[in-house]
Design an enzyme around this catalytic site. Sequence first.
Site, PDB file in Angstrom:
ATOM      1  N   GLY A  99      -6.703  -0.752 -12.895  1.00 46.79           N
ATOM      2  CA  GLY A  99      -5.337  -0.676 -12.409  1.00 46.79           C
ATOM      3  C   GLY A  99      -4.418   0.258 -13.152  1.00 46.79           C
ATOM      4  O   GLY A  99      -3.231   0.358 -12.813  1.00 46.79           O
ATOM      5  N   CYS A 116       2.379  10.329  16.663  1.00 50.04           N
ATOM      6  CA  CYS A 116       3.512   9.773  17.417  1.00 50.04           C
ATOM      7  C   CYS A 116       4.055   8.520  16.741  1.00 50.04           C
ATOM      8  O   CYS A 116       3.991   7.411  17.282  1.00 50.04           O
ATOM      9  CB  CYS A 116       3.099   9.480  18.858  1.00 50.04           C
ATOM     10  N   GLU A 117       4.561   8.679  15.546  1.00 51.67           N
ATOM     11  CA  GLU A 117       5.196   7.614  14.774  1.00 51.67           C
ATOM     12  C   GLU A 117       6.270   8.248  13.906  1.00 51.67           C
ATOM     13  O   GLU A 117       6.019   9.275  13.264  1.00 51.67           O
ATOM     14  CB  GLU A 117       4.193   6.915  13.840  1.00 51.67           C
ATOM     15  N   PRO A 143     -11.816   0.859 -13.891  1.00 54.06           N
ATOM     16  CA  PRO A 143     -10.823   1.868 -13.508  1.00 54.06           C
ATOM     17  C   PRO A 143     -11.165   2.521 -12.177  1.00 54.06           C
ATOM     18  O   PRO A 143     -12.338   2.709 -11.841  1.00 54.06           O
ATOM     19  CB  PRO A 143     -10.907   2.889 -14.649  1.00 54.06           C
ATOM     20  N   TYR A 161      -7.159   6.692  -2.851  1.00 52.68           N
ATOM     21  CA  TYR A 161      -6.547   6.021  -1.701  1.00 52.68           C
ATOM     22  C   TYR A 161      -5.986   7.036  -0.698  1.00 52.68           C
ATOM     23  O   TYR A 161      -4.962   6.804  -0.069  1.00 52.68           O
ATOM     24  CB  TYR A 161      -5.470   5.023  -2.162  1.00 52.68           C
ATOM     25  N   ARG A 176      -0.707   6.600   2.180  1.00 54.87           N
ATOM     26  CA  ARG A 176       0.123   6.050   1.102  1.00 54.87           C
ATOM     27  C   ARG A 176       1.632   6.199   1.348  1.00 54.87           C
ATOM     28  O   ARG A 176       2.390   5.245   1.119  1.00 54.87           O
ATOM     29  CB  ARG A 176      -0.248   6.672  -0.242  1.00 54.87           C
TER      30      ARG A 176
END
Length: 424
Positions: A244, A350-351, A282, A378, A320
């Site tokens: 983390g 389309c957002e 990690p 990520y 993200r």
Amino acid sequence: MKLPGHPDVAYRDGQLHLDDLPLRELAARFGTPLYAYSRRAMLAALAPYQRALAGREHLICYAMKANSNLAVLQTFAQAGCGFDIVSGGELERVLAAGGDARKVVFSGLGKTRAEMARALEAGVRCFNVESEPELEVLAEVARAHGTRAPVSLRVNPDVDAKTHPYISTGLKGNKFGVAHDRALHAYRRAAELPGLEVVGIDCHIGSQITESDPYLDAIDRVLDLVEAIESQGLRLHHLDLGGGLGITYTDEAPPAADALIARMLERIDARGHGHREIVLEPGRSLVGNAGVLLTEVLYLKSGEAKNFCVVDAAMNDLMRPAMYEATMAIVPATLRDAAPSTYDVVGPICESGDWLGRDRALAVQAGDLLAVLSAGAYGMSMASNYNSRGRAAEVLVDGDQAWLIRDREDPRALFAGEHLPPAR
């Protein structure tokens, strides 16, 4: 000119390079959107973990949910790492990349019976069990396969990691782990079950952590439990302290991995637990700043309230910003001698949530390339096919060499597994 926090990304003669390759050359060769990762940067990020643990019994398990490309896994396997997995699919990726199942810890709070059976068959090192019902099911599956499952209980220490609430995992209200006040009972039950072998204890309090104190607080809570558990006659071989550790996206200043580990080991040794094997998991800190997402500027659009830089990457490529409102540096691949304008960098989906960066000062024209930095973690691992968009290609860079490590997804591949019923 190097960019702060990104030692392997630098401008040379006005061209942004990853290692020794201009990013515009990668885009010309492989197209955009394109994820590019530096092997050199990944190994450099791993090195302080290895240095800090040298001379101790330890295992560094790369948390592969951050980036699960086979070439990335191969890089860490060849460097001696194990892997932290959270699904049966991730186990198969480890094996396909040449990883050793005996160095795999299987985390995750929703393991199925089929996943447990496959992991036992492969011979994983340990199951990080996240609930008392999971203990019962795992013991049953192990007995049915004529073996004993090595287990470590993931304990929830109720420690605030001071990170985004979606990636905080060590508080009472989070879904992860066995509650601290239930842990001793759960260990007693694990010791009673004939299909289990208790081997350690596990704790993981969140992701993108930028302070040392939450780790030290969690260690104290975990060691309190270790001492209570061993007072009951059980023996724990390893301490799995999770992962983390955060990275620098913009102005964050997380502790260096070796400095953090030194403080953690000092606390462990001071309490008389220096003889135990240390396991770390990690993920982001090994790959996050090793990757960039390259995207082409399609249009510059002026609005009444905003100017928009429309690019060919979108929220399906990089989730993200939309999911966490994450801020990631966005820089041009070629520097222009022109005054910058302020844009929201947005994609074609389309957002209104389809944005990569807000209020960015950029001197760009249509056809230019932008690089989203710190995109190694990520990014591709969370990518989707929303709006029936094929996922980006991926390349691995090492010095002046680059290898295509994932093909760009062809539109026909998007529905290759779908089937039409008979026409009516």
